[in-house]
Motif scaffolding. Structure first.
Motif, PDB file in Angstrom:
ATOM      1  N   ALA A  35      12.893  -4.213  27.067  1.00  0.00           N
ATOM      2  CA  ALA A  35      13.300  -2.897  27.566  1.00  0.00           C
ATOM      3  C   ALA A  35      12.622  -1.777  26.781  1.00  0.00           C
ATOM      4  N   SER A  36      12.496  -1.950  25.497  1.00  0.00           N
ATOM      5  CA  SER A  36      11.862  -0.939  24.672  1.00  0.00           C
ATOM      6  C   SER A  36      10.396  -0.766  25.063  1.00  0.00           C
ATOM      7  N   ALA A  37       9.683  -1.865  25.270  1.00  0.00           N
ATOM      8  CA  ALA A  37       8.276  -1.799  25.683  1.00  0.00           C
ATOM      9  C   ALA A  37       8.147  -1.134  27.047  1.00  0.00           C
ATOM     10  N   GLU A  73      18.629  -3.426  32.688  1.00  0.00           N
ATOM     11  CA  GLU A  73      17.829  -3.103  33.873  1.00  0.00           C
ATOM     12  C   GLU A  73      16.338  -3.194  33.560  1.00  0.00           C
ATOM     13  N   HIS A  74      15.914  -2.606  32.450  1.00  0.00           N
ATOM     14  CA  HIS A  74      14.489  -2.619  32.097  1.00  0.00           C
ATOM     15  C   HIS A  74      14.036  -3.988  31.595  1.00  0.00           C
ATOM     16  N   ALA A  75      14.925  -4.740  31.012  1.00  0.00           N
ATOM     17  CA  ALA A  75      14.566  -6.079  30.536  1.00  0.00           C
ATOM     18  C   ALA A  75      14.425  -7.065  31.694  1.00  0.00           C
ATOM     19  N   LEU A  96      11.441  -1.762  17.836  1.00  0.00           N
ATOM     20  CA  LEU A  96      10.276  -1.100  17.246  1.00  0.00           C
ATOM     21  C   LEU A  96       8.965  -1.850  17.460  1.00  0.00           C
ATOM     22  N   LEU A  97       9.009  -3.103  17.860  1.00  0.00           N
ATOM     23  CA  LEU A  97       7.804  -3.924  17.930  1.00  0.00           C
ATOM     24  C   LEU A  97       6.705  -3.289  18.787  1.00  0.00           C
ATOM     25  N   SER A  98       7.004  -2.937  20.012  1.00  0.00           N
ATOM     26  CA  SER A  98       5.973  -2.367  20.892  1.00  0.00           C
ATOM     27  C   SER A  98       5.527  -0.989  20.403  1.00  0.00           C
ATOM     28  N   TRP A  99       6.467  -0.217  19.869  1.00  0.00           N
ATOM     29  CA  TRP A  99       6.147   1.125  19.394  1.00  0.00           C
ATOM     30  C   TRP A  99       5.216   1.083  18.179  1.00  0.00           C
ATOM     31  N   SER A 100       5.479   0.190  17.241  1.00  0.00           N
ATOM     32  CA  SER A 100       4.609   0.095  16.068  1.00  0.00           C
ATOM     33  C   SER A 100       3.245  -0.479  16.456  1.00  0.00           C
ATOM     34  N   THR A 101       3.226  -1.361  17.450  1.00  0.00           N
ATOM     35  CA  THR A 101       1.965  -1.908  17.945  1.00  0.00           C
ATOM     36  C   THR A 101       1.115  -0.791  18.547  1.00  0.00           C
ATOM     37  N   LEU A 123      12.823  13.015  27.735  1.00  0.00           N
ATOM     38  CA  LEU A 123      12.752  11.732  27.033  1.00  0.00           C
ATOM     39  C   LEU A 123      14.123  11.176  26.645  1.00  0.00           C
ATOM     40  N   GLN A 124      15.190  11.784  27.129  1.00  0.00           N
ATOM     41  CA  GLN A 124      16.531  11.408  26.693  1.00  0.00           C
ATOM     42  C   GLN A 124      16.902   9.971  27.017  1.00  0.00           C
ATOM     43  N   LYS A 125      16.191   9.341  27.940  1.00  0.00           N
ATOM     44  CA  LYS A 125      16.459   7.936  28.273  1.00  0.00           C
ATOM     45  C   LYS A 125      16.311   7.038  27.040  1.00  0.00           C
ATOM     46  N   LEU A 126      15.461   7.454  26.112  1.00  0.00           N
ATOM     47  CA  LEU A 126      15.237   6.661  24.898  1.00  0.00           C
ATOM     48  C   LEU A 126      16.467   6.617  24.000  1.00  0.00           C
ATOM     49  N   ASN A 127      17.396   7.533  24.191  1.00  0.00           N
ATOM     50  CA  ASN A 127      18.602   7.569  23.367  1.00  0.00           C
ATOM     51  C   ASN A 127      19.461   6.314  23.525  1.00  0.00           C
ATOM     52  N   VAL A 128      19.182   5.496  24.545  1.00  0.00           N
ATOM     53  CA  VAL A 128      19.943   4.248  24.706  1.00  0.00           C
ATOM     54  C   VAL A 128      19.757   3.340  23.498  1.00  0.00           C
ATOM     55  N   PHE A 129      18.691   3.564  22.731  1.00  0.00           N
ATOM     56  CA  PHE A 129      18.433   2.730  21.559  1.00  0.00           C
ATOM     57  C   PHE A 129      19.049   3.299  20.276  1.00  0.00           C
ATOM     58  N   SER A 130      19.742   4.419  20.378  1.00  0.00           N
ATOM     59  CA  SER A 130      20.288   5.071  19.181  1.00  0.00           C
ATOM     60  C   SER A 130      21.377   4.248  18.501  1.00  0.00           C
ATOM     61  N   THR A 131      22.047   3.385  19.233  1.00  0.00           N
ATOM     62  CA  THR A 131      23.113   2.572  18.631  1.00  0.00           C
ATOM     63  C   THR A 131      22.560   1.421  17.784  1.00  0.00           C
ATOM     64  N   LEU A 132      21.260   1.188  17.826  1.00  0.00           N
ATOM     65  CA  LEU A 132      20.680   0.069  17.084  1.00  0.00           C
ATOM     66  C   LEU A 132      20.699   0.275  15.575  1.00  0.00           C
ATOM     67  N   ALA A 133      20.909   1.506  15.132  1.00  0.00           N
ATOM     68  CA  ALA A 133      21.010   1.751  13.693  1.00  0.00           C
ATOM     69  C   ALA A 133      22.142   0.913  13.096  1.00  0.00           C
TER      70      ALA A 133
END
Length: 148
Positions: free
Chosen positions: A74-76, A17-19, A132-137, A112-122
């Motif tokens: 989506a992360s950005a 959806e966000h992408a 992590l690209l946008s976050w580290s930027t 902020l729980q919406k961010l948990n959608v990225f927890s499976t990326l580990a």
């Protein structure tokens, strides 16, 4: 469908959806801060612009441009959505928590729980860099801005 499969499906839906329809793509009206980075291993790139309040300590808008996979976009978009209204100090703490989430060592609570959608990326180290690209930027840019 197991709970794990159900959670994965919900995560995929939120990411898609966000992408597909990012709400924070573009450039801020006033540009108080800008930064860009790319991921040479996959070709993803992001350019961020940030607008602050009159005192320069609270984020009033974040926009991004660039190209990348669904996870990167989506992360950005979610980063921008959830960090608007935060002080620089709050944003830097949330960024650190997001890094821990991606490594499988953290879970966000409301609001902020919406961010948990990225927890499976580990489980997918190659995709971790995308998220992590946008976050580290933003982290690098905010730290530089804070030092001035």
């Amino acid at each position: 469908m197991t709970v794990n499969d159900s959670q994965r499906h919900i995560s995929q839906q939120v990411i898609l959806e966000h992408a597909q329809k990012p709400r924070h793509r573009g450039t801020t009206n006033l540009i108080h801060l800008s930064s860009e980075k790319n991921n040479p291993s996959c070709g993803d790139s992001v350019q961020l612009t940030v607008q602050f309040n009159a005192t320069g300590d609270t984020i009033t808008d974040i926009k991004f441009q660039g190209k990348g996979c669904a996870v990167s976009i989506a992360s950005a978009d979610l980063m921008a959505e959830l960090l608007i209204g935060k002080t620089i100090a709050e944003a830097l703490l949330i960024i650190q928590d997001f890094f821990n989430l991606i490594q499988g060592n953290y879970q966000f609570n409301f609001p902020l729980q919406k961010l948990n959608v990225f927890s499976t990326l580990a489980q997918f180290p190659i995709r971790m860099k995308c998220a992590l690209l946008s976050w580290s930027t933003l982290e690098s840019a905010l730290k530089s801005y804070n030092l001035r």
